[in-house]
Structures are given as C-alpha cells and as structure tokens.
Design an enzyme around this catalytic site. Structure first.
Site, mmCIF file in Angstrom:
data_model
loop_
_atom_site.group_PDB
_atom_site.id
_atom_site.type_symbol
_atom_site.label_atom_id
_atom_site.label_comp_id
_atom_site.label_asym_id
_atom_site.label_seq_id
_atom_site.Cartn_x
_atom_site.Cartn_y
_atom_site.Cartn_z
ATOM 1 N N ARG A 164 45.017 28.801 40.851
ATOM 2 C CA ARG A 164 43.774 29.445 41.187
ATOM 3 C C ARG A 164 43.423 29.660 42.619
ATOM 4 O O ARG A 164 42.419 29.509 43.018
ATOM 5 C CB ARG A 164 42.529 29.006 40.424
ATOM 6 C CG ARG A 164 42.604 29.227 38.838
ATOM 7 C CD ARG A 164 42.429 30.643 38.334
ATOM 8 N NE ARG A 164 42.229 30.871 37.091
ATOM 9 C CZ ARG A 164 43.278 30.979 36.285
ATOM 10 N NH1 ARG A 164 44.741 30.539 36.691
ATOM 11 N NH2 ARG A 164 43.125 30.800 35.180
ATOM 12 N N SER A 237 35.873 33.643 34.366
ATOM 13 C CA SER A 237 35.357 32.087 34.492
ATOM 14 C C SER A 237 34.756 31.939 35.910
ATOM 15 O O SER A 237 35.063 32.091 36.925
ATOM 16 C CB SER A 237 36.499 31.245 34.472
ATOM 17 O OG SER A 237 37.425 31.613 33.399
ATOM 18 N N GLU A 333 34.707 28.824 40.719
ATOM 19 C CA GLU A 333 35.842 29.752 41.140
ATOM 20 C C GLU A 333 35.460 30.977 41.704
ATOM 21 O O GLU A 333 36.218 31.557 42.358
ATOM 22 C CB GLU A 333 36.522 29.982 39.636
ATOM 23 C CG GLU A 333 37.953 30.696 39.909
ATOM 24 C CD GLU A 333 38.604 30.984 38.482
ATOM 25 O OE1 GLU A 333 38.983 29.922 37.766
ATOM 26 O OE2 GLU A 333 38.675 32.045 37.895
HETATM 27 P P1 FAD Z 1 36.956 41.002 44.308
HETATM 28 O O1 FAD Z 1 36.109 40.404 43.389
HETATM 29 O O2 FAD Z 1 36.587 42.402 44.790
HETATM 30 O O3 FAD Z 1 37.618 40.211 45.307
HETATM 31 C C1 FAD Z 1 37.606 38.833 45.141
HETATM 32 C C2 FAD Z 1 37.966 38.109 46.401
HETATM 33 O O4 FAD Z 1 39.082 38.568 47.120
HETATM 34 C C3 FAD Z 1 36.952 38.055 47.481
HETATM 35 O O5 FAD Z 1 36.848 36.925 48.341
HETATM 36 C C4 FAD Z 1 37.493 39.524 48.414
HETATM 37 O O6 FAD Z 1 36.927 39.161 49.700
HETATM 38 C C5 FAD Z 1 38.950 39.309 48.523
HETATM 39 N N1 FAD Z 1 39.560 40.228 48.485
HETATM 40 C C6 FAD Z 1 39.708 41.296 47.377
HETATM 41 N N2 FAD Z 1 40.547 42.282 47.790
HETATM 42 C C7 FAD Z 1 41.184 41.722 48.968
HETATM 43 C C8 FAD Z 1 42.158 42.435 49.911
HETATM 44 N N3 FAD Z 1 42.762 43.744 49.581
HETATM 45 N N4 FAD Z 1 42.427 41.490 50.907
HETATM 46 C C9 FAD Z 1 41.679 40.460 51.329
HETATM 47 N N5 FAD Z 1 40.742 40.138 50.403
HETATM 48 C C10 FAD Z 1 40.431 40.528 49.396
HETATM 49 N N6 FAD Z 1 40.985 36.016 36.944
HETATM 50 C C11 FAD Z 1 41.996 35.386 36.474
HETATM 51 O O7 FAD Z 1 42.597 34.595 37.323
HETATM 52 N N7 FAD Z 1 42.465 35.237 35.189
HETATM 53 C C12 FAD Z 1 41.842 35.946 34.308
HETATM 54 O O8 FAD Z 1 42.210 35.932 32.920
HETATM 55 C C13 FAD Z 1 40.560 36.546 34.634
HETATM 56 N N8 FAD Z 1 39.634 37.211 33.679
HETATM 57 C C14 FAD Z 1 38.638 37.739 34.164
HETATM 58 C C15 FAD Z 1 37.845 38.439 33.077
HETATM 59 C C16 FAD Z 1 36.842 38.875 33.329
HETATM 60 C C17 FAD Z 1 35.865 39.481 32.148
HETATM 61 C C18 FAD Z 1 36.209 38.915 34.845
HETATM 62 C C19 FAD Z 1 35.091 39.955 35.092
HETATM 63 C C20 FAD Z 1 37.021 38.519 35.814
HETATM 64 C C21 FAD Z 1 38.187 37.877 35.434
HETATM 65 N N9 FAD Z 1 38.945 37.301 36.406
HETATM 66 C C22 FAD Z 1 40.036 36.495 35.815
HETATM 67 C C23 FAD Z 1 38.602 37.053 37.853
HETATM 68 C C24 FAD Z 1 38.843 38.404 38.539
HETATM 69 O O9 FAD Z 1 39.214 39.696 37.650
HETATM 70 C C25 FAD Z 1 40.021 38.199 39.474
HETATM 71 O O10 FAD Z 1 39.814 37.182 40.558
HETATM 72 C C26 FAD Z 1 40.536 39.541 40.094
HETATM 73 O O11 FAD Z 1 41.729 39.330 40.988
HETATM 74 C C27 FAD Z 1 39.477 39.899 41.154
HETATM 75 O O12 FAD Z 1 39.780 41.133 41.761
HETATM 76 P P2 FAD Z 1 38.772 42.066 42.312
HETATM 77 O O13 FAD Z 1 39.332 43.188 42.940
HETATM 78 O O14 FAD Z 1 37.650 42.563 41.599
HETATM 79 O O15 FAD Z 1 38.425 41.274 43.758
HETATM 80 P P1 NAP Z 2 41.095 29.006 26.305
HETATM 81 O O1 NAP Z 2 42.270 29.880 25.301
HETATM 82 O O2 NAP Z 2 39.964 28.980 25.278
HETATM 83 O O3 NAP Z 2 41.754 27.947 26.520
HETATM 84 C C1 NAP Z 2 40.590 26.961 27.274
HETATM 85 C C2 NAP Z 2 41.466 26.278 28.478
HETATM 86 O O4 NAP Z 2 42.508 25.600 27.916
HETATM 87 C C3 NAP Z 2 41.961 27.344 29.396
HETATM 88 O O5 NAP Z 2 41.045 27.537 30.448
HETATM 89 C C4 NAP Z 2 43.395 27.011 29.566
HETATM 90 O O6 NAP Z 2 43.616 26.791 30.917
HETATM 91 C C5 NAP Z 2 43.505 25.757 28.738
HETATM 92 N N1 NAP Z 2 44.898 25.897 27.838
HETATM 93 C C6 NAP Z 2 44.748 26.454 26.909
HETATM 94 N N2 NAP Z 2 45.844 26.598 25.921
HETATM 95 C C7 NAP Z 2 46.622 25.907 26.894
HETATM 96 C C8 NAP Z 2 48.165 25.637 26.713
HETATM 97 N N3 NAP Z 2 48.744 25.950 25.844
HETATM 98 N N4 NAP Z 2 48.701 25.129 28.056
HETATM 99 C C9 NAP Z 2 47.979 24.842 29.044
HETATM 100 N N5 NAP Z 2 46.572 25.077 28.989
HETATM 101 C C10 NAP Z 2 46.158 25.890 28.246
HETATM 102 O O7 NAP Z 2 40.736 30.101 27.256
HETATM 103 P P2 NAP Z 2 39.900 31.410 27.540
HETATM 104 O O8 NAP Z 2 38.628 31.146 28.253
HETATM 105 O O9 NAP Z 2 39.987 32.184 26.172
HETATM 106 O O10 NAP Z 2 40.890 32.128 28.456
HETATM 107 C C11 NAP Z 2 42.253 32.433 28.000
HETATM 108 C C12 NAP Z 2 43.167 32.735 29.389
HETATM 109 O O11 NAP Z 2 42.428 33.701 30.056
HETATM 110 C C13 NAP Z 2 43.322 31.506 29.924
HETATM 111 O O12 NAP Z 2 44.372 31.232 30.642
HETATM 112 C C14 NAP Z 2 41.956 31.705 31.346
HETATM 113 O O13 NAP Z 2 42.481 30.759 32.435
HETATM 114 C C15 NAP Z 2 42.337 32.911 31.235
HETATM 115 N N6 NAP Z 2 40.914 33.710 31.931
HETATM 116 C C16 NAP Z 2 40.718 33.290 33.102
HETATM 117 C C17 NAP Z 2 39.506 33.890 33.537
HETATM 118 C C18 NAP Z 2 39.047 33.669 35.000
HETATM 119 O O14 NAP Z 2 38.068 34.326 35.388
HETATM 120 N N7 NAP Z 2 39.853 33.016 35.752
HETATM 121 C C19 NAP Z 2 38.519 34.501 32.635
HETATM 122 C C20 NAP Z 2 38.887 34.621 31.286
HETATM 123 C C21 NAP Z 2 40.016 34.026 30.955
HETATM 124 P P3 NAP Z 2 43.976 27.762 31.860
HETATM 125 O O15 NAP Z 2 42.627 28.552 32.346
HETATM 126 O O16 NAP Z 2 44.766 27.176 33.136
HETATM 127 O O17 NAP Z 2 45.142 29.048 31.323
#
Ligand code: FAD
Ligand code: NAP
Length: 337
Positions: A164, A237, A333
């Site tokens: 991340r 998250s 995050e």
């Molecule tokens: P923004 O929110 O618009 O920007 C995020 C950051 O990046 C800000 O600091 C912004 O200034 C910067 N930025 C954006 N675009 C640029 C650019 N072109 N150049 C320079 N800086 C830039 N994230 C995960 O990692 N895994 C997931 O599974 C995941 N699931 C999600 C589920 C939900 C329901 C939601 C709402 C979010 C989730 N996220 C997840 C977080 C999010 O979707 C990601 O971080 C995504 O990459 C954000 O994209 P955005 O275009 O909306 O970025």
């Molecule tokens: P989940 O499956 O309930 O799992 C909870 C946490 O445990 C996750 O954060 C995941 O870490 C870890 N985990 C589960 N199984 C694992 C495995 N086999 N090996 C290693 N780590 C494991 O999580 P969830 O909330 O439903 O999300 C599912 C996936 O989508 C996750 O990978 C999560 O990161 C991603 N997600 C991210 C965001 C975001 O905004 N960043 C939002 C929604 C979902 P990891 O997060 O490191 O995978």
C-alpha cells in the site's frame, strides 16, 4: 486550460462532503499538465491531482488548485507469443481497464476487478486485493515531475513499490502521473489461493477457472461485502493492516485467541485491522451520519450529509480505542487533506 474558482468538491470524491477548492481545472492531455504546473508556479499555489476521489478525505477547503485527471487512451505497445504491453492513460477507469484485459484474455489484473478509481492512481498506494498487487504488472510509470519541471518515465524498480505504498505515496506533491505501461500474460498463472475465491469457485463447481471466472468471483465477493461508493459514501479500507513483531503477535494471540493475522516474514505478522476494530465493538456503530460499515469494520461510511472533519474525528476515536485495547497504532490508508 479553464480554471474555475471556489468549486465544490462534493461531486468529485466518494465521501461527497462539501468542502471547496479555491481553484479547479481538468487535465485532458500532456499540454494541460504543463499548463497546470506553470499556472501553479506563477500563482504560487499548491496542486492537488484528483482521479475519481475514492481514496481521499477533505477535512477542510483546499487552498490551491485541484486538477482532475482525465487523460484517456489504451494503446498496444508490443505483443509477443507470451506477453502484451499496453500504455494506458491515467484518467481511464480502473475497473473498465481490467475488464478490457479480461475480455482480451490477458491476465495479471483480474484479482483487482471492481476496485474503484482511475488507472493513474493505481501505482500510488500500489493497489492490492485478494493476493495481488498492481506492481506485479507495471513496467513503468510516466509522470510530470513538478520538482524538475519535466516528464519522466520511471521503471518498476524506481517506483519503490511496497505494501500500500510507493515513491508517489512517499512524495505526494511531486509527480503528476499521466500514463502507465502494463505487461500482461497471455497464458497467465491464476491466483486462487485467497480463501474466499476458492470458496466461490467451489460453490459454482468451477474446476478449471478462466480469467473471467476469477474476475466474476471477485466481483461477486466484493459486491456482497463492500459498500458501493456511488450509493454509500466511503473510501474503502480507511486504515492499513498494521504489521507487528512475532513476539507481540504471540502475546496478543494468547490474550485474544480469535486474532486474525498472517505471517509476512519470519519475524513479522500482518494483523487484520478490521478484526481489531470489530473487537473494540465498532462494527455497525453510527454517530450522526458517520458510521463503521456493518459488513466490514475497516470501512467508514457516510449515511447522509457529513463534513470530512466528522469522518476524521470518528476515525480518531477508532484509533484511540484500538490503541487502548491492543497497544497497536492504526494508520490511515485514506489520503487526508
Ligand atoms: P483518488 O482518490 O482520486 O486519489 C488518491 C491519491 O492519489 C490522492 O493523493 C491523489 O492526489 C493521488 N492521485 C490520483 N491520481 C493521480 C495522478 N494521476 N497523479 C498523481 N497523483 C494522483 N484500494 C486498494 O488498494 N484495494 C482495494 O481492494 C480497494 N477497494 C476499494 C473499495 C472501495 C469501495 C473504495 C471506495 C475504495 C477502494 N480502494 C481500494 C481505494 C481506492 O479505490 C484506490 O486507492 C484507487 O486507486 C483510488 O483511485 P482514485 O482515482 O479514486 O484516486
Ligand atoms: P478479508 O478477506 O476479510 O481479509 C481481512 C484481511 O486479512 C485482509 O485485509 C487481508 O489482507 C488479510 N487476508 C485475508 N486472507 C489472506 C490470505 N490468504 N493471505 C494474506 N492475507 C490475507 O478482507 P476484505 O476486507 O473482504 O477485502 C478483501 C481484499 O480486498 C483484501 O485483499 C483487501 O486488501 C482488499 N480491499 C482493499 C480495500 C482498500 O481500500 N484498500 C477495500 C476493500 C477491499 P490484505 O488487505 O493485505 O489483502
């Protein structure tokens, strides 16, 4: 380049709170990027790039220029018997791009289906889900370097990808990402070891899954568990999963046998932040219009009109109670402004 003033950011981010940008513009090509940089320099104004705003929280008005990234385009650079290299504009929708690859049969990104946001934001926090991180498919990132006033192309190693995090997350005001080169596989090795993926494939009696099967399974899992940001305000998250030492893990496990954690090396464990928050009793808790999502405690949601400051204060209370109970300091995050 057209600049508007005192623009509400409500339509541009997924918490949809009504903070304002002093100046606002759109970026649709590389010339706009240069124009934004020059204008900000001349007016001595900070720049904030916004993609889809799904990972942002505004706690106050932004006293500078917010520029919405809208550079589009998917271009094939090379194709061999085993690989395809694509160059993709930073403003493309992430999920649409993943679907494009899945339909073409090019593998690597299918586990990242249905993540909201733009392609350009994907390297910033090295988006990850279900055992895959985007860094595995990134060859290079092209960006305008505001420090040097020039475009640069950074190879994968130079992006300093981590869990991340990346160079772009560590130096948040330096780069405007304009395009990314992805390398995808024509005979991909599918990643199905994440428990819930296996469960869904088993339920559907799929023994030899295709890229589309994996993508569909993930879309199903995510749709059932996560709030749709177009209906319920959230930024995914809210906190990172903390990493702790094995000694601390052993101690916690003794006191809390239900602890959910995964080893990440011989000496460290990743703790599920959602479990920590849920164990403190936050899951489903609502204060005013801000709440902790009832299906996943790691997600903070808005149920109506809110200010970003209310969300921030709510998250501070969660951090405090988790610290008091587990002696673990949660880190946000979401990008807070
Ligand atoms: P923004 O929110 O618009 O920007 C995020 C950051 O990046 C800000 O600091 C912004 O200034 C910067 N930025 C954006 N675009 C640029 C650019 N072109 N150049 C320079 N800086 C830039 N994230 C995960 O990692 N895994 C997931 O599974 C995941 N699931 C999600 C589920 C939900 C329901 C939601 C709402 C979010 C989730 N996220 C997840 C977080 C999010 O979707 C990601 O971080 C995504 O990459 C954000 O994209 P955005 O275009 O909306 O970025
Ligand atoms: P989940 O499956 O309930 O799992 C909870 C946490 O445990 C996750 O954060 C995941 O870490 C870890 N985990 C589960 N199984 C694992 C495995 N086999 N090996 C290693 N780590 C494991 O999580 P969830 O909330 O439903 O999300 C599912 C996936 O989508 C996750 O990978 C999560 O990161 C991603 N997600 C991210 C965001 C975001 O905004 N960043 C939002 C929604 C979902 P990891 O997060 O490191 O995978």
């Amino acid at each position: 380049m057209q600049i508007s003033t005192n623009t509400s950011l409500k339509p541009y981010h997924s918490f949809a709170s009504d903070e304002h940008a002093k100046f606002f513009t759109n970026i649709i090509n590389e010339q706009d990027v240069v124009a934004v940089s020059n204008w900000a320099k001349e007016n001595n104004t900070p720049i904030l790039i916004i993609g889809s705003g799904t990972n942002m929280l505004f706690t106050t008005n932004f006293n500078g220029l917010v520029a919405k990234m809208e550079i589009m385009g998917i271009k094939k650079i090379t194709e061999t018997a085993s690989d395809v290299i694509l160059e993709v504009g930073a403003g493309e929708n992430w999920h649409h791009f993943v679907m494009y690859c899945v339909h073409k049969g090019w593998g690597g990104l299918e586990n990242l289906s249905l993540i909201p946001g733009t392609v350009g934001a994907s390297p910033i926090q090295n988006i990850g889900a279900y055992g895959v991180e985007v860094e595995a498919c990134i060859n290079s990132v092209t960006a305008f370097d505001l420090l040097n006033g020039a475009f640069t192309t950074l190879k994968n190693e130079a992006c300093l990808f981590k869990y991340r995090s990346s160079l772009f997350k560590q130096q948040p005001n330096r780069y405007i990402i304009t395009s990314i080169q992805f390398q995808l596989k024509k005979q991909p090795i599918l990643k199905t070891d994440y428990g819930v993926i296996r469960d869904v494939l088993h339920e559907k009696n799929i023994k030899n899954p295709s890229l589309a099967d994996i993508s569909n399974a993930i879309i199903q899992i995510r749709s059932n568990k996560l709030p749709d940001p177009s209906k319920i305000g959230n930024a995914g998250s809210f906190f990172k999963n903390p990493t702790i030492s094995i000694d601390k893990y052993n101690l916690l496990k003794e006191n809390f046998p239900g602890l959910i954690a995964y080893p990440i090396s011989d000496i460290e464990y990743k703790i599920a932040a959602g479990w920590l928050i849920e164990t403190c009793g936050w899951k489903g808790v609502k204060k005013g219009n801000v709440g902790c999502y009832e299906k996943q405690a790691l997600v903070i949601v808005s149920y109506g009109i809110i200010s970003g400051k209310e969300v921030y204060d709510f998250s501070a209370e969660i951090i405090q109670t988790v610290f008091e109970k587990f002696d673990i300091q949660l880190e946000r995050e979401v990008n807070v402004y």
